[in-house]
Design a protein around this motif. Sequence first.
Motif, short mmCIF file in Angstrom:
data_model
loop_
_atom_site.label_atom_id
_atom_site.label_comp_id
_atom_site.label_asym_id
_atom_site.label_seq_id
_atom_site.Cartn_x
_atom_site.Cartn_y
_atom_site.Cartn_z
N GLU A 247 0.83 -1.20 0.00
CA GLU A 247 0.00 0.00 0.00
C GLU A 247 0.87 1.26 0.00
OE1 GLU A 247 -2.71 -0.51 3.23
OE2 GLU A 247 -3.67 -2.23 2.27
N ARG B 119 0.99 4.38 -2.59
CA ARG B 119 0.95 5.79 -2.20
C ARG B 119 2.11 6.56 -2.83
NH1 ARG B 119 -0.90 3.97 2.97
NH2 ARG B 119 1.08 4.35 3.99
N ARG C 122 -9.02 -8.47 0.45
CA ARG C 122 -9.34 -8.83 1.83
C ARG C 122 -10.81 -9.25 1.95
NH1 ARG C 122 -5.46 -6.41 5.19
NH2 ARG C 122 -4.23 -4.84 4.13
N PRO C 123 -11.08 -10.08 2.95
CA PRO C 123 -12.49 -10.49 3.12
C PRO C 123 -13.35 -9.32 3.56
CG PRO C 123 -11.13 -11.34 4.90
CD PRO C 123 -10.19 -10.70 3.92
N PRO D 3 -16.48 -7.47 5.70
CA PRO D 3 -17.02 -7.61 7.06
C PRO D 3 -18.34 -8.36 7.04
CG PRO D 3 -17.26 -5.35 6.29
CD PRO D 3 -16.46 -6.06 5.25
N ALA E 169 -12.61 -6.96 -0.86
CA ALA E 169 -12.29 -5.56 -1.17
C ALA E 169 -10.79 -5.39 -1.13
CB ALA E 169 -12.96 -4.64 -0.15
N THR F 220 -7.46 -2.39 -1.34
CA THR F 220 -7.15 -0.97 -1.14
C THR F 220 -6.49 -0.39 -2.39
OG1 THR F 220 -6.74 -1.53 1.15
CG2 THR F 220 -6.06 0.65 0.45
N ARG G 74 -5.16 5.64 -3.15
CA ARG G 74 -5.51 6.74 -2.25
C ARG G 74 -6.08 6.25 -0.93
NH1 ARG G 74 -8.20 10.51 -6.88
NH2 ARG G 74 -6.34 10.61 -8.16
N GLY G 75 -6.12 4.97 -0.74
CA GLY G 75 -6.62 4.43 0.52
C GLY G 75 -8.08 4.01 0.44
N GLU G 76 -8.74 4.32 -0.68
CA GLU G 76 -10.15 3.95 -0.78
C GLU G 76 -10.27 2.46 -1.15
OE1 GLU G 76 -8.42 5.39 -3.06
OE2 GLU G 76 -9.40 5.59 -5.00
N LEU G 77 -11.40 1.88 -0.84
CA LEU G 77 -11.57 0.45 -1.09
C LEU G 77 -12.23 0.19 -2.44
CD1 LEU G 77 -12.73 -0.80 2.41
CD2 LEU G 77 -10.55 -1.25 1.31
N LEU G 78 -11.76 -0.84 -3.08
CA LEU G 78 -12.35 -1.27 -4.35
C LEU G 78 -13.06 -2.60 -4.10
CD1 LEU G 78 -12.36 -1.06 -7.57
CD2 LEU G 78 -10.43 -2.64 -7.46
N LEU G 79 -14.33 -2.67 -4.45
CA LEU G 79 -15.05 -3.93 -4.26
C LEU G 79 -14.74 -4.88 -5.41
CD1 LEU G 79 -18.40 -2.43 -3.10
CD2 LEU G 79 -17.00 -3.98 -1.76
#
Lengths: 181, 723
Positions: B204, B208, B553-554, B556, B568, B570, B573-578
């Motif tokens: 990550e 960045r 990642r799994p 929630p 999902a 990362t 920019r730190g946002e999550l991608l589904l």
Amino acid sequence: MKVTPRTMEEAQETEARELLERRAARLREQGETAVEEAVHWIAEFPLGEERYALSLETLRAALPLKMVSPVPLSAPHVVGVLRFQGQVLAALSLASLLGGHGWRQDPAVLLVVDRGDGELCALDCEAIPRPTTLPMSAVEAARVRAEGPVMEVFTQDRQLIHLIDLKRLFASRGTGGRNAR
Amino acid sequence: MPVDPLLQGLVAGFAVEAQEVVQKVTMDLLELERDGLETDALAKLYVRLGRHLHTLKGSAASLGMQDLSDIAHKLEDALAPLKANPQKMPRPVVDILLHGLDLFMLRAQAHADGRGDALPDPAAALAQLVADAPPPEEAAAMGAPAGNTAAAEAAAAIASPPPSPSPSPAAAEPEALAESADSGWRVSARQVTSLMREVERLREVRLRFEERGRELDRVVTLLAKQGLLAETAEARSLLAGTARTLRTDGEETGDIVEALEEGLKAITTRPVRTILDPLQRMVRDLSRQLGKEARLSVVGSEVSLDRRLLEKLQGALVHLLRNAVDHGLEMPVQRERAGKHHEGALTMRVEQQGNLLYLECADDGAGIDLDRVRKVAEQRGVVTAEETARLNDNQVRDLIFRAGFSTRTDVTDTSGRGVGLDAVRASVEALQGRIEVASTPGQGTRFMLTLPVDLGSSPVLVVRVLEQLVGLPMLAVEATQLARADALRLGKRRAHMEYQGQLLPVVDLGARLGLRALTPPAEGQPLLIVQSGGKRVALAVDAVVGDRDLVIRPLPSEVRDVPAWQGAATLSRGELLLICRPDWLVSDTEKTQVVAQRRALVVDDSLTARALHRAMLEAGGFTVHLAASGARALDRLQTDTYDVVICDLDMEEMDGTQLIAKLRERRETAALPVILVSAHDSAAARERGLAAGADGYLSKRECAAGRLLAEVLDVMSRRGNRA
């Protein structure tokens, strides 16, 4: 006979000593007259027209509401998912979870809380909550009375607070999926 | 026979190495037993077999395990006559050699456990091996062509007196020991997992780096646009240099991440074949025991998976294969009568897509007899007759996963105790996976397991649909094309695309995700050919953003059961991608199409407000689409039609009144009911909103009090009356 201080420093020193003595006396007096009541620390915030609260011990962080990715086809109370300390958390609409219809202002804060089962999730909120206390006895009594996840507790100044029991709240909910379209 | 204490430390390593060599020998023996191999291939197999056996003999001798060396020597002797004249190995000889290998491994393990002292005399073990061997003439008669004595000699070699003195340790090949002598570390799974998390974090950080580099480039461009070129020249040059260095550092970090990931993968994973290869032997032995013939083919055995996952899966796979041989495959005579090959085909297919593992165990047997399942389930008290009457075929098929269910009337070593498939399901579910079964009478049965795997990164194709970014496991994407009118077949309900001589259904990702109404693909729109489980669709997206290597990642628990998503990842920019599940995309969409009755568009720049309005309107029976700005709402209204628009008054760029003005200008939306929602609760604000052309005005306070749905219905009704 009152001793008159000779210099400015001496005068300040005397004043400070008198102040400390007064404070000590006040504290001694409190100890003799009142037994301090056990309290329950809460994080209190407005929701719609009412005041709600969470146990402060369940609160892990308060974050600005941003970087939340919406999850299409998820349950209506799911606002989206976000990343928190390396984990993927669900951001949930507290108003929706509680069966309410909305906030007075658009929520700007996410409260990261422990759901009570060891998992974390984030709840939306209008503003950063205010830490305050409720009498422990009132909380215990409300807990006995309440059947659902929200307990009605009165503060010492007779204000009604809806205290949310997260464990009960999440135990009563199913999974977050809608039927796929 | 005790091992020299000085060498004892090496014996455990030897046992591990020996197990691998024995596995290779087993696979070669099973191959030699089959029909149709060319002489060259046979010769190569015999040479390889001989080499492996020699390695076992030499390594055992070098550690002073004379008993093991003798057994290996015996097996070499048995092989020698056949090696000289390569031919299909007779089944009895294969049996003896396999038995010999079992004996070898049992004793090797005993030595490794320090129980070498308690082992019976090696002569007794060899005598046992001899006793189990069929008479040489019988072995020859069973397998070898008439007049060929090689097989007879092979069997006779087993029964011959103990071997001559074994080669001296110095003469033995130490190759198998070389690595076992290399000492290693014992680390806990937790330590390795935490190391992996750190590598993920580093990945990550690298993303960045890239983003910061792009930001610096933008700053340089902005400075150049200010017109002060001379004054900013030095600063721009410095910034451009920093951006370059940052990119180089990012690339180096990327290389380190790759190397770390590869290293960790090597430590924590192993190929699926390590658990599937031993199953070949099991299938052979079991089918022989039951008088059946079976051949196991494995597809995807090179896929590497977490060792812990493999260990947990092994039992389930053994159950499924035993079940397939015992219940699925028919006897050879029955198969031939049904027009099938006498040898039953078992297939194990392994595929990893993103962080999902698909395992399929299929047989070409008789299929599941649903009437029988119904009857047995009732007899065994698994369900009542009333319950079975209400079940559809799929539900009846699922009864085989219930505890206590078995169609066997007799209890055998293999099955009949009603324990098996329920245990399989339990172990798959314990791994947060799921198991499904499909069966066609007379054609066979397929068990499909889907399991999450969370090690390392995987390639993901990022696409965009409206404002939503969606990830697709790259392995599921066969090709990317642009829509062409001549390749599309537009029907009333859905479109198809011609691709490689096939007509593939076109799936609009936006509609499938409930983000917009179904629209046929436009000329030039990107179409991805997505495949999963043998099905293919052409997936229409708005744009292809690019491919990324991401750690998935799994999800929630609140969204884990949404069938569209598998995890999902990362982004920079730190946002999550589904990440979308390919098997969900290719699943039949016909029955899941919802006929919309009333449709609402919610326009609000607040994510939570959109979510809340959506919840309320959906509860009122509306199909709800969302837009995060006035401009996006106008885009949506170009292609979709709505019965009502709920719009926030205070939005950046284009506020609610400006949006209404634009809507009223257009003929198609001039009469569209619009309700403004605002935090302002004053009479003046309300008046201003209504004056701008809104049909209704609600404060957030009124929304919170539950007024939204009533207001929407009221406004729609008023508009309807006017029309």
